[in-house]
Every structure is written in C-alpha cells, then in structure tokens.
Scaffold this motif. Structure first.
Motif, PDB file in Angstrom:
ATOM      1  N   TYR A  98      43.040  -3.779  88.383  1.00 51.27           N
ATOM      2  CA  TYR A  98      43.714  -3.199  87.693  1.00 51.27           C
ATOM      3  C   TYR A  98      45.047  -4.325  87.204  1.00 51.27           C
ATOM      4  O   TYR A  98      45.700  -4.425  86.067  1.00 51.27           O
ATOM      5  CB  TYR A  98      44.435  -2.102  87.979  1.00 51.27           C
ATOM      6  CG  TYR A  98      43.410  -0.839  87.739  1.00 51.27           C
ATOM      7  CD1 TYR A  98      41.728  -1.394  86.712  1.00 51.27           C
ATOM      8  CD2 TYR A  98      43.141   0.132  87.962  1.00 51.27           C
ATOM      9  CE1 TYR A  98      40.799  -0.366  86.487  1.00 51.27           C
ATOM     10  CE2 TYR A  98      42.726   1.423  88.051  1.00 51.27           C
ATOM     11  CZ  TYR A  98      41.468   1.314  86.880  1.00 51.27           C
ATOM     12  OH  TYR A  98      40.194   1.924  86.840  1.00 51.27           O
ATOM     13  N   THR A 101      43.883  -8.480  85.600  1.00 50.52           N
ATOM     14  CA  THR A 101      43.836  -8.494  84.170  1.00 50.52           C
ATOM     15  C   THR A 101      45.055  -8.047  82.984  1.00 50.52           C
ATOM     16  O   THR A 101      45.069  -8.077  82.361  1.00 50.52           O
ATOM     17  CB  THR A 101      42.557  -7.282  83.874  1.00 50.52           C
ATOM     18  OG1 THR A 101      42.472  -6.160  84.261  1.00 50.52           O
ATOM     19  CG2 THR A 101      40.887  -7.314  84.936  1.00 50.52           C
ATOM     20  N   SER A 102      45.385  -6.781  84.200  1.00 47.27           N
ATOM     21  CA  SER A 102      46.695  -6.120  82.363  1.00 47.27           C
ATOM     22  C   SER A 102      47.475  -7.805  82.622  1.00 47.27           C
ATOM     23  O   SER A 102      47.665  -8.571  81.836  1.00 47.27           O
ATOM     24  CB  SER A 102      47.323  -5.344  83.251  1.00 47.27           C
ATOM     25  OG  SER A 102      46.744  -4.387  83.404  1.00 47.27           O
ATOM     26  N   ALA A 105      46.104  -9.948  80.346  1.00 42.72           N
ATOM     27  CA  ALA A 105      45.947  -9.470  78.870  1.00 42.72           C
ATOM     28  C   ALA A 105      47.204  -9.409  78.403  1.00 42.72           C
ATOM     29  O   ALA A 105      47.452 -10.710  77.145  1.00 42.72           O
ATOM     30  CB  ALA A 105      46.242  -7.966  79.023  1.00 42.72           C
ATOM     31  N   HIS A 252      40.164 -10.617  75.314  1.00 36.89           N
ATOM     32  CA  HIS A 252      40.333 -10.253  76.180  1.00 36.89           C
ATOM     33  C   HIS A 252      38.905  -9.201  76.034  1.00 36.89           C
ATOM     34  O   HIS A 252      38.462  -8.722  77.225  1.00 36.89           O
ATOM     35  CB  HIS A 252      41.621  -9.004  76.340  1.00 36.89           C
ATOM     36  CG  HIS A 252      41.536  -8.509  77.665  1.00 36.89           C
ATOM     37  ND1 HIS A 252      42.211  -9.327  78.297  1.00 36.89           N
ATOM     38  CD2 HIS A 252      41.992  -7.535  78.460  1.00 36.89           C
ATOM     39  CE1 HIS A 252      41.991  -8.875  80.234  1.00 36.89           C
ATOM     40  NE2 HIS A 252      42.348  -7.747  79.929  1.00 36.89           N
ATOM     41  N   TYR A 257      36.660  -9.631  79.539  1.00 35.33           N
ATOM     42  CA  TYR A 257      35.809  -8.401  80.432  1.00 35.33           C
ATOM     43  C   TYR A 257      34.139  -9.279  80.162  1.00 35.33           C
ATOM     44  O   TYR A 257      33.322  -9.194  81.127  1.00 35.33           O
ATOM     45  CB  TYR A 257      35.945  -7.350  79.423  1.00 35.33           C
ATOM     46  CG  TYR A 257      37.197  -6.439  79.833  1.00 35.33           C
ATOM     47  CD1 TYR A 257      38.234  -6.963  80.973  1.00 35.33           C
ATOM     48  CD2 TYR A 257      37.339  -5.579  78.772  1.00 35.33           C
ATOM     49  CE1 TYR A 257      39.443  -5.893  80.691  1.00 35.33           C
ATOM     50  CE2 TYR A 257      38.795  -5.010  79.099  1.00 35.33           C
ATOM     51  CZ  TYR A 257      39.695  -5.263  80.038  1.00 35.33           C
ATOM     52  OH  TYR A 257      40.569  -4.303  80.299  1.00 35.33           O
ATOM     53  N   ASN A 321      45.921   1.521  84.208  1.00 34.21           N
ATOM     54  CA  ASN A 321      45.660   0.414  83.630  1.00 34.21           C
ATOM     55  C   ASN A 321      45.601   0.522  81.947  1.00 34.21           C
ATOM     56  O   ASN A 321      44.971   0.666  81.625  1.00 34.21           O
ATOM     57  CB  ASN A 321      44.501   0.009  84.299  1.00 34.21           C
ATOM     58  CG  ASN A 321      44.072  -1.344  83.589  1.00 34.21           C
ATOM     59  OD1 ASN A 321      44.457  -2.154  84.005  1.00 34.21           O
ATOM     60  ND2 ASN A 321      42.846  -1.398  83.330  1.00 34.21           N
ATOM     61  N   ASP A 323      45.619  -2.867  79.977  1.00 36.67           N
ATOM     62  CA  ASP A 323      45.602  -4.145  79.003  1.00 36.67           C
ATOM     63  C   ASP A 323      45.694  -4.329  77.505  1.00 36.67           C
ATOM     64  O   ASP A 323      46.298  -5.477  77.198  1.00 36.67           O
ATOM     65  CB  ASP A 323      43.950  -4.660  79.607  1.00 36.67           C
ATOM     66  CG  ASP A 323      43.564  -4.634  80.955  1.00 36.67           C
ATOM     67  OD1 ASP A 323      44.958  -4.108  81.552  1.00 36.67           O
ATOM     68  OD2 ASP A 323      42.887  -5.288  81.205  1.00 36.67           O
ATOM     69  N   THR A 357      53.581  -6.665  82.151  1.00 35.85           N
ATOM     70  CA  THR A 357      52.818  -6.073  82.787  1.00 35.85           C
ATOM     71  C   THR A 357      52.981  -4.818  84.489  1.00 35.85           C
ATOM     72  O   THR A 357      52.515  -3.697  84.143  1.00 35.85           O
ATOM     73  CB  THR A 357      52.476  -7.321  84.751  1.00 35.85           C
ATOM     74  OG1 THR A 357      51.671  -8.416  83.934  1.00 35.85           O
ATOM     75  CG2 THR A 357      51.664  -6.691  85.740  1.00 35.85           C
ATOM     76  N   SER A 360      52.801  -2.110  81.504  1.00 36.38           N
ATOM     77  CA  SER A 360      51.904  -1.545  81.056  1.00 36.38           C
ATOM     78  C   SER A 360      51.631  -0.313  82.274  1.00 36.38           C
ATOM     79  O   SER A 360      50.560   0.238  81.886  1.00 36.38           O
ATOM     80  CB  SER A 360      50.991  -1.967  81.021  1.00 36.38           C
ATOM     81  OG  SER A 360      50.437  -2.966  82.292  1.00 36.38           O
ATOM     82  N   ASN A 413      42.567  -0.695  76.478  1.00 40.12           N
ATOM     83  CA  ASN A 413      42.858   0.898  77.669  1.00 40.12           C
ATOM     84  C   ASN A 413      41.424   1.407  78.560  1.00 40.12           C
ATOM     85  O   ASN A 413      41.078   1.067  79.814  1.00 40.12           O
ATOM     86  CB  ASN A 413      43.847   1.663  77.721  1.00 40.12           C
ATOM     87  CG  ASN A 413      45.107   0.757  77.128  1.00 40.12           C
ATOM     88  OD1 ASN A 413      45.627  -0.960  77.677  1.00 40.12           O
ATOM     89  ND2 ASN A 413      46.341   1.824  76.386  1.00 40.12           N
ATOM     90  N   GLY A 416      39.097  -1.667  79.912  1.00 37.29           N
ATOM     91  CA  GLY A 416      38.634  -2.066  81.110  1.00 37.29           C
ATOM     92  C   GLY A 416      38.935  -1.423  82.407  1.00 37.29           C
ATOM     93  O   GLY A 416      38.675  -1.497  83.172  1.00 37.29           O
TER      94      GLY A 416
END
Ligand code: ASP
Length: 441
Positions: A98, A101-102, A105, A252, A257, A321, A323, A357, A360, A413, A416
């Motif tokens: 989490y 990847t954030s 992003a 993304h 992914y 999480n 993204d 980050t 989010s 979101n 992800g």
C-alpha cells in the motif's frame, strides 16, 4: 430451482435474465450520454436532478447499509481461521504494498503534470469564494491510538472502519483460541460463534448480489447527474487537468499494477474481466467505503482470494490505500502552482511526494475527501488557500470538477486494494489460480 424461476417470471423477467455486467455498462453509457445532452440545456439540469436524485441515492444507501456488517462478520470469520502469526505476515506485506504503490502513484502524477503542465498560462488572480482553511494534521501517536476503539459498539454505530477492523481482528483471533479450549462447552460455543459469523458474512454477500441487481439504474442516474452538472466545466480550461489526472490513473492501472501482476504471474486483463463490477461501482459511487461490500464479494467469488486474507486487507485498503487520490493530489498541486504563476520547484515536488502519500493514507473513503486533503498538501509546500487569493480561485476551479476526478481516482483506489490483496494471496499460496485462467499451483 422451480420456485426461483416462478418468482422471477413476470414483466421484469428480461431484466434479471440479461447479463448483469452488460446492464451496468449500458446504464453507464446511457447515463453519460444523457448527462452530456442535458449539459446543453442548463435550465433543465436542476429539475432533472431534483427528480432523479432519489434513485441514485437509493443505490448508495443500499450499499452503505451493508458496509459495517460485511466488514465485521467477514473479518471475525477470517481472523478466526488464520493463525495470528500469518495475519501479522499478511499485514506487513499489504502495508508495504500500500505504501510503495501510493508513493509511486504521486510520482506518476507529478511526472505527467511536469509534461502536460496543467494550468500553465492561466494566470489566475484572486477573487474566489473559497474560505482559507488550515488542515490540521493529527499527530502520529493520535493516529495509532484512534485505531483502538474506546467502545467497539460506538465505532460500529458510527461506521469507523479502522477501529472496527481492529476489534473484529482481536475478536476473531480470540475465538480461535477459545475454539481450542479444554472445556468442551466453551470450545463448542466458540465453534458455533465462528460458524454464525461465517454464515452471517455469506448472507451479507447474498444481500450485495441482490443490491447489484439494482446497480444499472443507480449507475445511470449517478453518472447522468455528474456529467450534466460538471461535464461542460471539464471541457473548458480544466481539460488539461482532467486529462493529466486520467492519464496518470491509466498509466498506474495498466503500467504499475499490470507490471506488478505480471511479476507475480498474473494478468491485468484477467483482473479487468473479473473485477469490473467493483471498479464500476467505485467509479459511480465515488466511495471506496461504499464499494467495499462489492469489492469483498468480487474478490472472493471472481478473483479467488480467500476470506482469511481479503476480509482484512480490503477494509484496510478502503481506508488507507488511495493511489488514485495520490495521483490527483500530485497533479492538482502542480495545477495550482502553474495556474497561479508559481510553478512548484523541485524541492516542493519532493515534499509533495511525501505529504501526498501521507495525505492519501489519511483520506477517508468517501466522495470528495481527497479535495480536502489537497489543502494539507498545499499547506506543506507553503501554498496557503486564503480567502480571495489566486490559490483559492484555482482551488475553487478544481472543486468545480471534483466529482469527475473523484470517479476515476476512486476506481483506481479500489482496484489497487484488490490487486494488492491478490498479490499477497498469491505469495501466501492462497490464490485460486483457476480464477485467473491458470492451472492450480
Ligand atoms: N472518493 C475517494 C474514495 O472513496 C477518496 C477521495 O476523495 O479521493 O476512495
């Protein structure tokens, strides 16, 4: 079987017989079209919205109704059937996924904003109705303490997801210990408790399936309202922001992914095919939390992820999480810089990576929450949204199309969360590979 057929016979027979996804997609396309057409008749928008809003709200309320029971029962059942040490390992893996990847992003959002430069040349000057707000960030200690409910019933009633997750995990783990009790009556009682929670979770998924039968109508109405109210605004000067955000989301989704899934031997195409019900629901409801019941059912039934993992990682993901939101925060911070004639410096952009980050993670999974966190990100780079300032004017412009941006970011979101969960399940050798078109491991 006979009774079911008899029950469904009637004028709505064709409706229930046709493919659900096809119906939802038709609702989506017709809704967008209706909204765009309505946009040409501004005076008709308000009466239209007043008349149909009920049908969209109905869909959202039905989903929200089921969120807390779904989390509670699936998580208790999940935690009761997984060894605590394993739950800890899953927790560490999913948190790493989490967070990384954030951050990635935000970087993607910033890269595209540097290339497309949304807002450049707009030279916005002050005169906006947005009031300056200082977004106070809670301390780290407070964030951790807030995860532990002072009263679990109160958290359940309020729908506070993190405290509910915490309590359900602890409760489920405790059940698994009592199941091994030396007192037969206690062991028997705990087993029954586990069975009841498991059956309750299953019942909730049944309810979700029922609610989804209404989705095509809800989707049509919700999409038509957003397009009617905001479609025109997004085509004007804000077109580049909208494009930049959506481009970031797409890259993304397919790039990051897709790449991650490929590393673990899974296909992004299969994911789209199997998870689209949850993705579309997220798109139209603009709420990760509201979509959670669908996300959880889809993950279990279509993606082959066991409840022991998804019941924990998905509610967590829906809460922390985001993204899509991370991309949006990066792009919009850049837009405000360009639009007000103060493009962000490199150092400011590095700060944005960190604060966006964190922001989010702090964003609630409800519609429009990301726009509030944008204030915190701006604050961190010394850009203040004070009343009447140019920054406030640029921020107000973004708010004007927030629903459109929110649809895309919420969809990412939720995607992800599901992808992270699938990857963790794969590493735990718990993923039903047959659902991914692969031979079982
Ligand atoms: N609506 C988003 C979500 O629920 C949060 C946001 O506003 O960015 O995931």
């Amino acid at each position: 079987m006979a009774t079911e057929t008899t029950r469904r016979k009637g004028i709505m027979d064709w409706y229930f017989r046709s493919n659900l996804l096809a119906r939802i997609l038709i609702g989506l396309a017709l809704g967008a079209l209706a909204g765009i057409v309505l946009g040409f008749f501004p005076e008709a928008i308000k009466p239209y919205v007043d008349n149909v809003k009920f049908f969209g709200d109905l869909f959202i309320r039905l989903l929200k109704m089921i969120v807390v029971p779904v989390i509670l029962f699936s998580l208790i059942a999940g935690a009761a059937s997984i060894a605590p040490s394993r739950l800890g390992r899953v927790g560490v893996k999913i948190m790493a996924y989490y967070l990384l990847t954030s951050a990635l992003a935000v970087v993607i959002g910033l890269v595209f904003a540097n290339i497309l430069k949304p807002g450049l040349g707009m030279n916005i000057v002050g005169d906006a109705a947005v009031k300056g707000q200082a977004a106070a960030a809670p301390t780290l200690a407070q964030i951790f303490l807030n995860i532990i409910p002072t009263n679990p019933m109160d958290s359940l009633a309020k729908g506070d997801v993190l405290p509910v997750i915490f309590f359900a995990c602890v409760f489920g783990i405790a059940i698994s210990f009592v199941k091994d009790s030396k007192t037969p009556a206690l062991a028997q009682g705990a087993s029954t408790l586990f069975e009841v929670c498991n059956a309750a979770a299953e019942t909730m998924y049944k309810i979700v399936s029922g609610i989804m039968q209404y989705a095509p109508i809800g989707v049509f109405v919700l999409i038509s309202i957003v397009f009617a109210q905001q479609g025109a605004k997004a085509i004007g000067p804000l077109l580049v922001v909208t494009l930049t955000v959506y481009l970031g989301l797409l890259v993304h989704l397919v790039g990051s992914y897709g790449g991650l899934l490929a590393v673990f031997g899974l296909g992004v195409g299969t994911f789209f095919k199997r998870a689209n019900e949850a993705m579309i629901t997220a798109f139209v409801t603009r709420s990760s939390n509201g979509t959670l019941p669908v996300t959880m059912r889809v993950s279990e039934e279509n993606l082959g992820i066991p409840r022991t993992i998804s019941s924990f990682t998905l509610p967590l993901g829906a809460t922390i999480n985001m993204d899509g939101t991370a991309i949006y925060l990066g792009v919009c911070a850049m837009f405000i810089g360009y639009a007000t004639g103060n493009p962000l410096t490199f150092n400011q952009q590095v700060t944005v990576v960190i604060t966006a980050t964190l922001a989010s993670i702090g964003t609630a999974g409800v519609p429009g929450a990301g726009a509030i966190m944008l204030l915190m990100v701006l604050d961190s780079i010394g850009v203040k949204v004070t009343e009447g300032s140019a920054v406030a004017a640029a921020y107000a412009m973004i708010l004007g199309i927030d629903a459109l941006l929110d649809m895309g970011r919420t969809c990412l979101n939720v995607s992800g969360d599901m992808i992270g969960t699938a990857i963790v399940a794969k590493t735990e050798k718990e993923l039903d590979l047959a659902k991914w078109g692969k031979a079982r491991a």
